[in-house]
Design an enzyme around this catalytic site. Sequence first.
Site, PDB file in Angstrom:
ATOM      1  N   VAL A  14       8.922  -8.490  21.099  1.00 52.06           N
ATOM      2  CA  VAL A  14       9.659  -9.372  22.021  1.00 52.06           C
ATOM      3  C   VAL A  14       8.724 -10.277  22.826  1.00 52.06           C
ATOM      4  O   VAL A  14       9.116 -10.839  23.837  1.00 52.06           O
ATOM      5  CB  VAL A  14      10.567  -8.558  22.977  1.00 52.06           C
ATOM      6  CG1 VAL A  14      11.720  -7.955  22.215  1.00 52.06           C
ATOM      7  CG2 VAL A  14       9.784  -7.488  23.701  1.00 52.06           C
ATOM      8  N   LEU A  16       5.363 -11.659  25.023  1.00 51.36           N
ATOM      9  CA  LEU A  16       4.585 -11.235  26.189  1.00 51.36           C
ATOM     10  C   LEU A  16       5.556 -10.930  27.337  1.00 51.36           C
ATOM     11  O   LEU A  16       5.646 -11.657  28.315  1.00 51.36           O
ATOM     12  CB  LEU A  16       3.599 -12.342  26.565  1.00 51.36           C
ATOM     13  CG  LEU A  16       2.395 -11.973  27.430  1.00 51.36           C
ATOM     14  CD1 LEU A  16       1.649 -10.782  26.868  1.00 51.36           C
ATOM     15  CD2 LEU A  16       1.468 -13.165  27.557  1.00 51.36           C
ATOM     16  N   HIS A  17       6.299  -9.849  27.196  1.00 54.56           N
ATOM     17  CA  HIS A  17       7.303  -9.515  28.207  1.00 54.56           C
ATOM     18  C   HIS A  17       6.691  -8.605  29.257  1.00 54.56           C
ATOM     19  O   HIS A  17       5.469  -8.515  29.381  1.00 54.56           O
ATOM     20  CB  HIS A  17       8.555  -8.933  27.564  1.00 54.56           C
ATOM     21  CG  HIS A  17       8.357  -7.602  26.912  1.00 54.56           C
ATOM     22  ND1 HIS A  17       8.599  -6.416  27.553  1.00 54.56           N
ATOM     23  CD2 HIS A  17       7.920  -7.287  25.681  1.00 54.56           C
ATOM     24  CE1 HIS A  17       8.337  -5.419  26.714  1.00 54.56           C
ATOM     25  NE2 HIS A  17       7.928  -5.926  25.583  1.00 54.56           N
ATOM     26  N   ALA A  18       7.540  -7.964  30.044  1.00 57.81           N
ATOM     27  CA  ALA A  18       7.048  -7.270  31.250  1.00 57.81           C
ATOM     28  C   ALA A  18       6.001  -6.197  30.962  1.00 57.81           C
ATOM     29  O   ALA A  18       4.924  -6.185  31.556  1.00 57.81           O
ATOM     30  CB  ALA A  18       8.227  -6.663  31.998  1.00 57.81           C
ATOM     31  N   SER A  21       2.732  -7.532  29.686  1.00 59.19           N
ATOM     32  CA  SER A  21       2.091  -8.322  30.738  1.00 59.19           C
ATOM     33  C   SER A  21       1.450  -7.423  31.793  1.00 59.19           C
ATOM     34  O   SER A  21       0.371  -7.725  32.304  1.00 59.19           O
ATOM     35  CB  SER A  21       3.113  -9.250  31.412  1.00 59.19           C
ATOM     36  OG  SER A  21       3.564 -10.208  30.499  1.00 59.19           O
TER      37      SER A  21
END
Lengths: 93, 223
Positions: A14, A16-18, A21
């Site tokens: 998905v 560079l999501h939470a 990151s």
Amino acid sequence: MNRLKASVLMRHEVGLHARPSVKLTKLAKAFESKIDLGLSPDGPWIDAKSIVKVMATKAPKDSTIYFRAEGRDARAALDALVMLVDGDFQDGP
Amino acid sequence: MDHRTHRAAHRVEGKSAAPGIALGPLVHLVAARPEAHHSRSAVGEQQALADALEASRLDLVALAGKVEAEDAEAILSFQIALLEDENLAAPAFALIADGEVASKAWLAAIDPEIATYDQADDLYFRARASDLRDLRDRVLRRLAGEVDEAVPSGVIVAAVRYAAIGISRHRLARRRPRAAPRQPLQPCRHPRAVARRADDRRRRYRSSREQTRCRAGTATPVR
């Protein structure tokens, strides 16, 4: 002091999501070098230690992440960051 | 009338978070609101915001130590990382230096961030907006001097928004619950519905003209 560069393909499902990151910025902060991140070899560059900036890139799957680092531990920082992204952030989405 | 409590019955309409029937006290969760008063110097306001950010961070760290679900832990880690990032609140500190109160400066700084997530094409990134809203309200509550209360077990929770770990972003309202106002229905955008509404408007316009003419004695009134 030399500025070093590296790049790596991000295959995380998905992007560079939470969670990726958080891992990326935490790792970047472990080094004293100034580390920037970009989605193209010419930038624009953002602070790789700032989750606000990193998340703002909204980088999707199959983006190439470019790093540049400047400082005493720049080489070690780039190696570690490339390994993290290449290793799919060590977990699934 | 409730025969046990002898109180008038209240009806609260909404969307249930889980199927089934539940019996228990109703707890309304109320979203945090910014403080409007300005009683501190700019330095005092900046210190108040710094304290609220740190208190919120510590609240989240404590919460993260209690949760077991991996997803919840990931969201809390994300929120903690946001609070640890000076870039998040930097615009707020700049606004305070220009004379703004801490709560409004905080809103002015974080609301555009929330908007960027709300407008994201990617569903996952859009969903992060609620994490930032949670953060926004958490800091606002701290600025207002409120302390998070845990939702007691065995109650039915009613809130405008609900997220699995977002309960604590709301202040617990101990007053008697009131029915939530109904949201106005949005007009349907289907071409046929749009055309029908246009026809209706034309008919009403024609009708009003005929009634006007009728009053002037030139046409039969429309029934």
